[in-house]
Design an enzyme around this catalytic site. Structure first.
Site, PDB file in Angstrom:
ATOM      1  N   GLU A 258      -3.614   3.735 -13.544  1.00  0.00           N
ATOM      2  CA  GLU A 258      -2.938   2.811 -12.626  1.00  0.00           C
ATOM      3  C   GLU A 258      -3.215   1.424 -13.177  1.00  0.00           C
ATOM      4  O   GLU A 258      -4.325   0.918 -13.088  1.00  0.00           O
ATOM      5  CB  GLU A 258      -3.482   2.994 -11.210  1.00  0.00           C
ATOM      6  CG  GLU A 258      -2.566   2.420 -10.140  1.00  0.00           C
ATOM      7  CD  GLU A 258      -2.856   0.955  -9.869  1.00  0.00           C
ATOM      8  OE1 GLU A 258      -2.081   0.108 -10.385  1.00  0.00           O
ATOM      9  OE2 GLU A 258      -3.825   0.657  -9.171  1.00  0.00           O
ATOM     10  N   CYS A 292      -2.761  -5.906  -8.872  1.00  0.00           N
ATOM     11  CA  CYS A 292      -1.719  -5.394  -9.760  1.00  0.00           C
ATOM     12  C   CYS A 292      -0.362  -5.396  -9.075  1.00  0.00           C
ATOM     13  O   CYS A 292       0.674  -5.438  -9.747  1.00  0.00           O
ATOM     14  CB  CYS A 292      -2.076  -3.994 -10.231  1.00  0.00           C
ATOM     15  SG  CYS A 292      -2.336  -2.809  -8.888  1.00  0.00           S
TER      16      CYS A 292
END
Length: 486
Positions: A258, A292
């Protein structure tokens, strides 16, 4: 030295140690944990060397068989007790998150609530159907397929949501019968490691099932390379993810990545401009943009760009910058000198190339104010790079096709948001975006325990975590046949 908490966790027990079949002296020495807002030393933590990782791998492998064979209800009971401990100790968790990661208290509350949701969802995973009865190859025979634990799982986490990201991987991995080597980031080793170990200790997790190994890149590489580790779950930058994948690939391990994002918030001409600007401010300025899933581009129709930018500037000016423990502070420092310098470089280089600062744009130490840029073009770092700071580049577009083209003009593909007065119209635009996640009339930065979280392009490797995707990630298929009566 600043002291957090009164009795729990007992600092004399964990300070300068790692958690691996109890609290042990590490070979990697110790490292101070520095509070970004003040420069104070909060604690000294143990750093795991590659040799420490190797010993933890052996112990985790030895514990894996018994933990996998435990009744699902026994594993669930540990997670339920862990939820109770987290609720009881929430003040301690919150204070460590605020002081160690420099988030405002609301960020600490969010991580705690999200971690509780992850624990609750993992409890459900433990009892999901995990197999199939297949058509036999011969009359009267048996053919079964079911999912079994992987064994030892390595979890390597960043500093920006230390508690949440630890629990997001740990909870399903443990619920499904795996043992875990957890490597928290050395910037947040307490809220992302020490407290997690104490949480599960208090919940009655058996010895050897969890090992917490703070450290830097060499520790992470050792976890990824360890021969006992069957899978690595990594959350962090794309560059670091590539390095982890290379090491894990040598061992033919499963890798869940991720990674970063350059996420677009798209505002169509029929959008509620005030609501869109609020969502944009939260998406870029929340937790100093250090996520993110933060909005890295604000793509606004030319008819609304002036009103949107004005509203975004108002939100930026309304956010007080300072020590996140102080009342009324909305934005704290960025995590480190290196990160502050990165944000400063991206803004300064973009301004030198012709971008205009509408508010913010000048840092003081680790404090970088909410910043709005316009006149951004595609050659500028503010357009091309993941900033990971509280900077909102605003770009106009004239048509839906142009908005889609700009949003897709990146190697990343993590998240996006589309704002419109028509949900069907926004949904049609969203369907053209190359992202793993997209949200209508909302922020870019969203997470849910029951959702498959992850991205396309260099934002990941096609893997997902959350929901039933976690069942797929943390188990593997086994097929068994038996003949019928002879």
């Amino acid at each position: 030295m600043a002291v957090i908490g009164e009795r729990w966790p007992d600092r004399a027990e964990w300070a300068g140690r790692i958690f691996s079949s109890g609290w042990r002296e590490p070979e990697g020495g110790t490292r101070p944990v520095i509070e970004p807002a003040t420069g104070d030393t909060l604690a000294d933590v143990g750093i795991a060397s590659p040799a420490d990782v190797a010993r933890a791998g052996v112990r985790a492998a030895a514990a894996a068989g018994e933990w996998a064979a435990a009744a699902p209800s026994d594993r669930v009971e540990v997670l339920l007790r862990a939820s109770g401990v987290l609720r009881e100790r929430s003040d301690t968790f919150r204070e460590w998150i605020v002081r160690e990661s420099a988030g405002v208290p609301a960020k600490g509350d969010y991580e705690i609530a999200a971690a509780l949701a992850q624990l609750a969802h993992a409890v459900g995973l433990a009892s999901l159907p995990r197999g199939e009865v297949l058509a036999p190859q011969a009359p009267g025979g048996t053919s079964l397929a079911w999912r079994v634990p992987l064994g030892v799982v390595g979890v390597i986490n960043p500093w920006n949501a230390p508690l949440l990201f630890a629990v997001r991987a740990l909870a399903p991995a443990l619920a499904l019968g795996n043992t875990v080597l957890l490597k928290p980031d050395p910037l947040t080793p307490v809220s992302g490691g020490v407290l997690v170990a104490r949480l599960l200790e208090d919940a009655g997790l058996p010895d050897g099932v969890l090992h917490v190994l703070p450290g830097g890149a060499d520790t992470g590489q050792a976890v990824a390379a360890d021969p006992h580790v069957a899978m690595v779950a990594f959350t962090g930058s794309t560059a670091a993810g590539r390095a982890v994948a290379r090491v894990a690939g040598e061992g033919l391990k499963r890798v869940l990545l991720e990674l970063g994002g350059k996420n677009s918030l798209v505002v169509l001409e029929d959008a509620d401009v005030e609501a869109a600007a609020l969502a944009g401010a939260v998406s870029t300025f929340g937790y100093q943009g250090q996520a993110c899933v933060a909005a890295g581009r604000h793509l606004v129709h030319t008819d609304l760009v002036e009103a949107y930018t004005d509203a975004l500037v108002r939100h930026a000016l309304a956010m007080r910058v300072g020590d996140p423990r102080e009342e009324g502070v909305g934005i704290g420092p960025v995590i480190s000198v290196g990160q502050a310098a990165r944000v400063e470089r991206i803004v300064d280089e973009s301004v030198a190339a012709g971008a205009r600062v509408l508010t913010g744009g000048r840092r003081e130490g680790l404090f970088y104010p909410p910043t709005v840029l316009d006149r951004v073009d595609r050659a500028m770092p503010a357009y091309t790079e993941e900033i990971f700071g509280p900077v909102a580049p605003v770009l106009p577009f004239r048509s839906e096709a142009e908005a889609v083209e700009i949003a897709n003009d990146t190697a990343y593909g993590l998240a996006a948001a589309v704002h419109s007065g028509s949900v069907p119209r926004a949904t049609a635009v969203a369907g053209q975006l190359r992202t793993g996640m997209v949200h209508i009339n909302d922020v870019c930065a969203k997470d849910a325990a029951n959702a498959p979280f992850g991205g396309m392009g260099v934002s990941g490797n096609g893997s997902r975590i959350g929901g039933t995707a976690s069942l797929e990630q943390f188990t593997q298929w086994r097929w068994m046949t038996a003949p019928g009566p002879s």
